[in-house]
Design a protein around this motif. Structure first.
Motif, PDB file in Angstrom:
ATOM      1  N   LEU A  56       0.847  -1.204   0.000  1.00 12.82           N
ATOM      2  CA  LEU A  56       0.000   0.000   0.000  1.00 12.82           C
ATOM      3  C   LEU A  56       0.878   1.249   0.000  1.00 12.82           C
ATOM      4  O   LEU A  56       0.604   2.216  -0.715  1.00 12.82           O
ATOM      5  CB  LEU A  56      -0.923   0.006   1.216  1.00 12.82           C
ATOM      6  N   ASN A  77       2.472   1.687  -3.445  1.00 10.82           N
ATOM      7  CA  ASN A  77       1.478   2.134  -4.422  1.00 10.82           C
ATOM      8  C   ASN A  77       1.146   3.612  -4.248  1.00 10.82           C
ATOM      9  O   ASN A  77       1.083   4.363  -5.226  1.00 10.82           O
ATOM     10  CB  ASN A  77       0.202   1.293  -4.326  1.00 10.82           C
ATOM     11  N   PHE A 137       1.675   6.099  -7.328  1.00 10.28           N
ATOM     12  CA  PHE A 137       0.541   6.785  -7.974  1.00 10.28           C
ATOM     13  C   PHE A 137       0.625   8.291  -7.768  1.00 10.28           C
ATOM     14  O   PHE A 137       0.193   9.060  -8.622  1.00 10.28           O
ATOM     15  CB  PHE A 137      -0.797   6.257  -7.427  1.00 10.28           C
ATOM     16  N   HIS A 197      -7.408   4.556  -5.696  1.00 14.42           N
ATOM     17  CA  HIS A 197      -6.376   4.368  -6.723  1.00 14.42           C
ATOM     18  C   HIS A 197      -4.993   4.266  -6.081  1.00 14.42           C
ATOM     19  O   HIS A 197      -4.190   3.420  -6.452  1.00 14.42           O
ATOM     20  CB  HIS A 197      -6.400   5.524  -7.726  1.00 14.42           C
ATOM     21  N   ARG A 198      -4.731   5.150  -5.110  1.00 14.43           N
ATOM     22  CA  ARG A 198      -3.393   5.154  -4.498  1.00 14.43           C
ATOM     23  C   ARG A 198      -3.072   3.833  -3.816  1.00 14.43           C
ATOM     24  O   ARG A 198      -1.922   3.414  -3.756  1.00 14.43           O
ATOM     25  CB  ARG A 198      -3.266   6.290  -3.469  1.00 14.43           C
ATOM     26  N   ASP A 199      -4.102   3.171  -3.288  1.00 14.83           N
ATOM     27  CA  ASP A 199      -3.860   1.852  -2.686  1.00 14.83           C
ATOM     28  C   ASP A 199      -3.476   0.821  -3.740  1.00 14.83           C
ATOM     29  O   ASP A 199      -2.980  -0.258  -3.402  1.00 14.83           O
ATOM     30  CB  ASP A 199      -5.109   1.364  -1.960  1.00 14.83           C
ATOM     31  N   GLY A 200      -3.723   1.155  -5.011  1.00 12.56           N
ATOM     32  CA  GLY A 200      -3.310   0.244  -6.077  1.00 12.56           C
ATOM     33  C   GLY A 200      -4.406  -0.116  -7.066  1.00 12.56           C
ATOM     34  O   GLY A 200      -4.152  -0.858  -8.015  1.00 12.56           O
ATOM     35  N   ALA A 201      -5.623   0.371  -6.857  1.00  9.70           N
ATOM     36  CA  ALA A 201      -6.714  -0.012  -7.765  1.00  9.70           C
ATOM     37  C   ALA A 201      -6.504   0.630  -9.132  1.00  9.70           C
ATOM     38  O   ALA A 201      -6.530   1.839  -9.267  1.00  9.70           O
ATOM     39  CB  ALA A 201      -8.064   0.392  -7.182  1.00  9.70           C
ATOM     40  N   MET A 202      -6.260  -0.230 -10.117  1.00 10.73           N
ATOM     41  CA  MET A 202      -6.076   0.234 -11.499  1.00 10.73           C
ATOM     42  C   MET A 202      -7.025  -0.555 -12.397  1.00 10.73           C
ATOM     43  O   MET A 202      -7.902  -1.260 -11.910  1.00 10.73           O
ATOM     44  CB  MET A 202      -4.599   0.131 -11.904  1.00 10.73           C
ATOM     45  N   PHE A 239      -8.594 -10.390 -14.557  1.00  9.11           N
ATOM     46  CA  PHE A 239      -8.488 -10.346 -13.103  1.00  9.11           C
ATOM     47  C   PHE A 239      -9.825 -10.869 -12.594  1.00  9.11           C
ATOM     48  O   PHE A 239     -10.848 -10.217 -12.756  1.00  9.11           O
ATOM     49  CB  PHE A 239      -8.241  -8.904 -12.660  1.00  9.11           C
ATOM     50  N   MET A 283     -11.052  -5.024  -8.276  1.00 11.14           N
ATOM     51  CA  MET A 283      -9.811  -4.723  -7.573  1.00 11.14           C
ATOM     52  C   MET A 283     -10.072  -3.809  -6.378  1.00 11.14           C
ATOM     53  O   MET A 283      -9.508  -4.005  -5.295  1.00 11.14           O
ATOM     54  CB  MET A 283      -8.803  -4.093  -8.530  1.00 11.14           C
ATOM     55  N   ARG A 320     -11.296  -6.013  -3.734  1.00 13.61           N
ATOM     56  CA  ARG A 320     -10.201  -6.809  -3.161  1.00 13.61           C
ATOM     57  C   ARG A 320      -9.381  -5.981  -2.173  1.00 13.61           C
ATOM     58  O   ARG A 320      -8.763  -6.504  -1.259  1.00 13.61           O
ATOM     59  CB  ARG A 320      -9.269  -7.337  -4.264  1.00 13.61           C
ATOM     60  N   LEU A 321      -9.364  -4.655  -2.416  1.00 14.89           N
ATOM     61  CA  LEU A 321      -8.625  -3.761  -1.526  1.00 14.89           C
ATOM     62  C   LEU A 321      -9.467  -3.343  -0.327  1.00 14.89           C
ATOM     63  O   LEU A 321      -9.037  -2.521   0.484  1.00 14.89           O
ATOM     64  CB  LEU A 321      -8.149  -2.527  -2.300  1.00 14.89           C
TER      65      LEU A 321
END
Ligand SMILES: Nc1nc2c(ncn2[C@@H]2O[C@H](COP(=O)(O)OP(=O)(O)O)[C@@H](O)[C@H]2O)c(=O)[nH]1
Ligand SMILES: Nc1nc2c(ncn2[C@@H]2O[C@H](COP(=O)(O)OP(=O)(O)O)[C@@H](O)[C@H]2O)c(=O)[nH]1
Ligand SMILES: [Mn+2]
Ligand SMILES: [Mn+2]
Lengths: 284, 284
Positions: free
Chosen positions: A107, A110, A114, B240-245, B251, B263, B266-267
């Motif tokens: 986290l 990321n 980002f 998004h910053r947590d990684g959701a793209m 997927f 996603m 999942r986060l």
């Protein structure tokens, strides 16, 4: 050469502790600073507050100094996600806390990625805050291979009690080539379980780059990898832009930097390591 | 309210064609422009060149006009990945080309996101370039729900030949709730196959938000979703910053915006839709 092409490099470092040796090594890097941006993410914790203070002081000195010595841009983020407070080496490494710890690290990476990656960056260098010694040409060397992802071999200096002399030993086992056993374990696992490399409880028989260091070998020797660590990894910015991030959830039973390598591969990129190119981890 | 808190919004739009109606609608939005950044990604193709020319002209007019009417920042990227040349509605929608097309769209969205998102953005509004009509309070309305992800219902105006009058009909079927059948199909699929919603050949029996529009209903009605489209979706920047793209690879057998929703979940985030809050797609 990258510097002649004015290729911009973003150096990203998650920072739970500030090491002066890391900063001094960073300042010794010879890639032109007007082409280098830095990004840091510091946890919201007591340790984080201290690290931030030291980091800001170090930055101020450089960025208010001679113009030609300044980095082109510096971003500092605080990390809002929870962070494991205890950071002694033993508690950090216990297998059972690894999953949560690595998800938390993912986290952080990321958020940093980002937030700090801009449209003009060509390369992203992930450099951990406890990497205290690298060749001064680290950026040029890693970029020169022109690979989507390339990871240095992370060793540690220590005093060898038997030989009664300074010596080096492997530190980071996250640079590896997948094995039959690793694939079999993944297949038999529950959906949400993960494999973390470097634990006897979970023998994968993967080929570990750490063991391939040859002191007489060519520094430029490349080996293709399936997993990488985050100690010192150069990534083409377009690999990240295509979507390669650090999965905080199990992705093919991998997370964080190891999951990132898998994701880069899913996006069609090859991942490499440099077994004979050493960077050194702090020894606590 | 978000505007009083000076929350910054980044509006991101992949643009294969420039619609004047889109631009006029964007200019009608009432969220304070000094808090709004725009980001566009335009394919490297003949159509893209034309769209870029029109976009740049439109931008120039606003950004060289009165200071208080200017957007805080505008980023335009060109898309290096291949783009399907033919863009007529039929060829775009054939099931067999969807996988490649949607993967390509996912790469475009990721490039835009990774390049344009900065450290200070609070919200990201994904707004397709062919969304030609929304409430002028679109940003405030979507933000007011304070949800990690919230998607408007995308309809289309058309001339109803039977009724001999202007009418509206559902356009985007990518906002949905997972079904038993959808899960079963996913389970039985080969690893690399994907489900794309809205094709008779692939009946999922998912609950589609498009069918839940009630012209007498409350605009603020929320429903929890498992998949979203990209027409008009507000995302908390931290998601998004947590990684959701936008996964360009399967997927959980989903890609692009539908994979993004998975996603986000999942986060640990919840995903919502507004069945009675309409935005309108261009009618070619
Ligand atoms: N932002 C942030 N950085 C962290 C955290 N924990 C560790 N780090 C940093 O992440 C990198 C790797 O962590 P480290 O503890 O060195 O892992 P190890 O060397 O593999 O045991 C280092 O740069 C740390 O300073 C955390 O909770 N938040
Ligand atoms: N950058 C980029 N944008 C595209 C491409 N194809 C479509 N778009 C944009 O992506 C959005 C969705 O695509 P669209 O063709 O409208 O999909 P549909 O409405 O679901 O059929 C719109 O904003 C398009 O302008 C492409 O190849 N590259
Ligand atoms: Mn370390
Ligand atoms: Mn469309």
């Amino acid at each position: 050469m990258a510097a002649y092409n004015k290729e911009k490099v973003l150096i990203l470092t998650p920072v739970s502790r500030f090491y002066n040796e890391y900063w001094q090594n960073l300042l010794r890097l010879t890639y032109p600073r007007e082409l280098v941006e830095l990004g840091f993410i510091v946890p919201r914790s007591k340790d984080g507050d201290l690290a931030l203070k030291k980091l800001e002081k170090a930055i101020k000195q450089v960025q208010t100094g001679k113009k030609e010595n300044r980095f082109s841009k510096i971003t500092i983020l605080r990390q809002d996600t929870e962070s494991l407070q205890e950071q002694s080496e033993k508690s950090r490494h216990a297998l059972k806390v690894q999953k949560e710890r690595r998800a938390n690290m993912a986290l952080a990476r990321n958020s940093l990625l980002f937030s700090a990656l801009g449209p003009y960056t060509s390369w992203v260098l992930w450099l951990d805050s406890d990497i205290v010694e690298t060749p001064p040409t680290l950026v040029q060397d890693l970029v020169s291979h022109d690979k989507p992802v390339v990871s240095a071999n992370c060793y540690q200096r220590y005093y060898n009690e038997e030989k009664k002399e300074q010596d080096i030993r492997p530190y980071d086992y996250n640079n590896w080539v997948e094995s039959e056993q690793g694939l079999k374990m993944a297949e038999e696992m529950a959906d949400d379980e993960i494999i973390v490399e470097g634990y006897a409880e979970m023998a994968t028989y993967r080929v570990l780059m750490a063991h391939f260091y040859d002191s007489n070998g060519d520094q430029n020797t490349l080996m293709e990898l399936d997993g990488v660590g985050g100690a010192a990894v150069m990534v083409k910015a377009d690999v990240h832009r295509d979507g390669a991030m650090f999965p905080p959830f199990p992705f093919y039973h991998l997370i964080e930097t190891e999951g990132f390598a898998k994701m880069a591969k899913r996006l069609g990129y090859q991942v490499f390591g440099l077994p004979n190119y050493l960077v050194y981890h702090y020894n606590e």
